[in-house]
Design an enzyme around this catalytic site. Structure first.
Site, mmCIF file in Angstrom:
data_model
loop_
_atom_site.group_PDB
_atom_site.id
_atom_site.type_symbol
_atom_site.label_atom_id
_atom_site.label_comp_id
_atom_site.label_asym_id
_atom_site.label_seq_id
_atom_site.Cartn_x
_atom_site.Cartn_y
_atom_site.Cartn_z
ATOM 1 N N HIS A 87 -6.959 -8.875 -2.475
ATOM 2 C CA HIS A 87 -8.107 -8.464 -2.237
ATOM 3 C C HIS A 87 -8.346 -6.925 -2.469
ATOM 4 O O HIS A 87 -7.220 -6.158 -2.473
ATOM 5 C CB HIS A 87 -8.563 -8.577 -0.601
ATOM 6 C CG HIS A 87 -7.675 -7.866 0.471
ATOM 7 N ND1 HIS A 87 -6.499 -8.245 0.715
ATOM 8 C CD2 HIS A 87 -7.670 -6.729 1.112
ATOM 9 C CE1 HIS A 87 -5.857 -7.591 1.519
ATOM 10 N NE2 HIS A 87 -6.624 -6.482 1.595
ATOM 11 N N ARG A 91 -1.912 -12.054 3.730
ATOM 12 C CA ARG A 91 -3.627 -11.868 3.193
ATOM 13 C C ARG A 91 -3.905 -12.256 1.791
ATOM 14 O O ARG A 91 -2.793 -11.892 1.000
ATOM 15 C CB ARG A 91 -3.802 -10.355 3.392
ATOM 16 C CG ARG A 91 -3.788 -9.608 4.458
ATOM 17 C CD ARG A 91 -4.911 -9.906 5.555
ATOM 18 N NE ARG A 91 -6.063 -10.696 4.947
ATOM 19 C CZ ARG A 91 -7.412 -9.587 4.460
ATOM 20 N NH1 ARG A 91 -7.117 -8.544 4.617
ATOM 21 N NH2 ARG A 91 -8.318 -10.699 3.935
ATOM 22 N N HIS A 98 -10.359 -3.450 -0.994
ATOM 23 C CA HIS A 98 -11.284 -2.797 0.128
ATOM 24 C C HIS A 98 -12.357 -2.071 -0.597
ATOM 25 O O HIS A 98 -12.130 -1.271 -1.614
ATOM 26 C CB HIS A 98 -10.497 -1.877 0.900
ATOM 27 C CG HIS A 98 -9.687 -2.864 1.801
ATOM 28 N ND1 HIS A 98 -9.859 -3.368 3.089
ATOM 29 C CD2 HIS A 98 -8.408 -3.304 1.518
ATOM 30 C CE1 HIS A 98 -8.601 -4.008 3.524
ATOM 31 N NE2 HIS A 98 -7.708 -3.817 2.459
ATOM 32 N N TYR A 104 0.197 -9.862 0.464
ATOM 33 C CA TYR A 104 1.049 -9.261 1.458
ATOM 34 C C TYR A 104 1.047 -9.660 2.832
ATOM 35 O O TYR A 104 0.191 -10.352 3.278
ATOM 36 C CB TYR A 104 0.664 -7.595 1.591
ATOM 37 C CG TYR A 104 -0.398 -7.027 2.153
ATOM 38 C CD1 TYR A 104 -0.740 -7.143 3.460
ATOM 39 C CD2 TYR A 104 -1.438 -6.930 1.148
ATOM 40 C CE1 TYR A 104 -1.944 -6.729 3.996
ATOM 41 C CE2 TYR A 104 -2.607 -6.375 1.679
ATOM 42 C CZ TYR A 104 -2.957 -6.381 3.008
ATOM 43 O OH TYR A 104 -4.082 -5.947 3.484
ATOM 44 N N TYR A 127 0.757 -1.131 -0.030
ATOM 45 C CA TYR A 127 -0.114 0.010 -0.084
ATOM 46 C C TYR A 127 0.866 1.360 0.050
ATOM 47 O O TYR A 127 1.891 1.292 0.427
ATOM 48 C CB TYR A 127 -1.054 0.019 1.291
ATOM 49 C CG TYR A 127 -1.911 -0.946 1.494
ATOM 50 C CD1 TYR A 127 -3.123 -0.651 0.502
ATOM 51 C CD2 TYR A 127 -1.898 -2.140 2.090
ATOM 52 C CE1 TYR A 127 -4.307 -1.431 0.642
ATOM 53 C CE2 TYR A 127 -3.024 -2.954 2.270
ATOM 54 C CZ TYR A 127 -4.047 -2.836 1.229
ATOM 55 O OH TYR A 127 -5.116 -3.652 1.599
#
Ligand SMILES: [Fe+2]
Length: 238
Positions: free
Chosen positions: A155, A152, A157, A142, A103
């Protein structure tokens, strides 16, 4: 008389505390939450200002004068109410990691490269048929510190706003067949019968030849087919 919203039933709520998802122990309430009555504050505003959105807000692959690295994908679907009615004019916002699984965020500093042409942020308003569509890149998996060697699954969000601040819903969209599902406590916190509703569908009909793959994901706000939603807090940590 003010209009009222239907209350979400206990059985379909993703629990705010889930033992395998360690940070929920720090933020989940110790006592049973009390549903507040719906008053004027709960059922009015905000004025989201659809005219402030730009067409480029729905294309995450073009940022800062260049093109993002990664597998280009189209993510599309509809926002639906409990009886299958389309929900128009809902603000749909997304945030996601880049193709390497990182991110653009101050506390995300694991050693994966940032992409100068990807900020991972997008937004669009559903059309009269409740449809939304983003062009983006497939996010990478990640690591996160929940447990030893925790990763994770890929995905995106999602946040949805209706016509009132209390109508904000937050959830995550997954990709079909992800090998990381079994060890992910956020995915497994979703009641088993509802998990498949958090997973998108590969959509060959909407792929664009020589350009992009496509995934379809409908978001259902209420009822038997309701999409699993989470608390606002969850989205920021993983
Ligand atoms: Fe995430």
């Amino acid at each position: 008389m003010l209009p009222r919203y239907l209350r979400e039933t206990e059985g379909v709520r993703t629990p705010v505390a889930f033992p395998g998802y360690r940070s929920t122990a720090l933020r989940a309430p110790l006592r049973t939450p009390v549903d507040l009555p719906h008053r004027l504050t709960e059922i009015t505003g905000p004025v989201l200002g659809e005219d402030r959105l730009l067409p480029t807000d729905a294309d995450l692959t073009l940022r800062m004068g260049g093109e993002a690295q990664g597998q280009r994908i189209i993510v599309h679907g509809r926002v639906l109410d409990s009886d299958g009615r389309a929900v128009p004019n809902a603000l749909v916002e997304v945030w996601q990691a880049n193709a390497a699984g990182r991110y653009r965020h101050v506390v995300d500093n694991w050693p994966a490269p940032l992409d100068p042409h990807f900020d991972g942020l997008g937004r669009v308003v559903t059309d009269s048929l409740g449809r939304y569509e983003f062009t983006t890149i497939k996010p990478g998996a990640y690591p996160w510190g929940n447990h030893h060697n925790a990763w994770r699954p890929a995905h995106i969000h999602f946040s949805l706003f209706g016509q009132a601040f209390t109508q904000r819903l937050v959830t995550q969209m997954y990709f079909p067949g992800d090998p990381l599902f079994d060890q992910d406590p956020i995915y497994n916190a979703i009641p088993p019968a509802a998990r498949h509703r958090a997973v998108s569908r590969f959509d060959l009909t909407r792929t664009q030849p020589d350009w992009a793959l496509a995934f379809e994901w409908d978001i259902v706000l209420r009822g038997a087919d309701q999409t699993p939603f989470e608390t606002d807090d969850d989205g920021d940590v993983a």
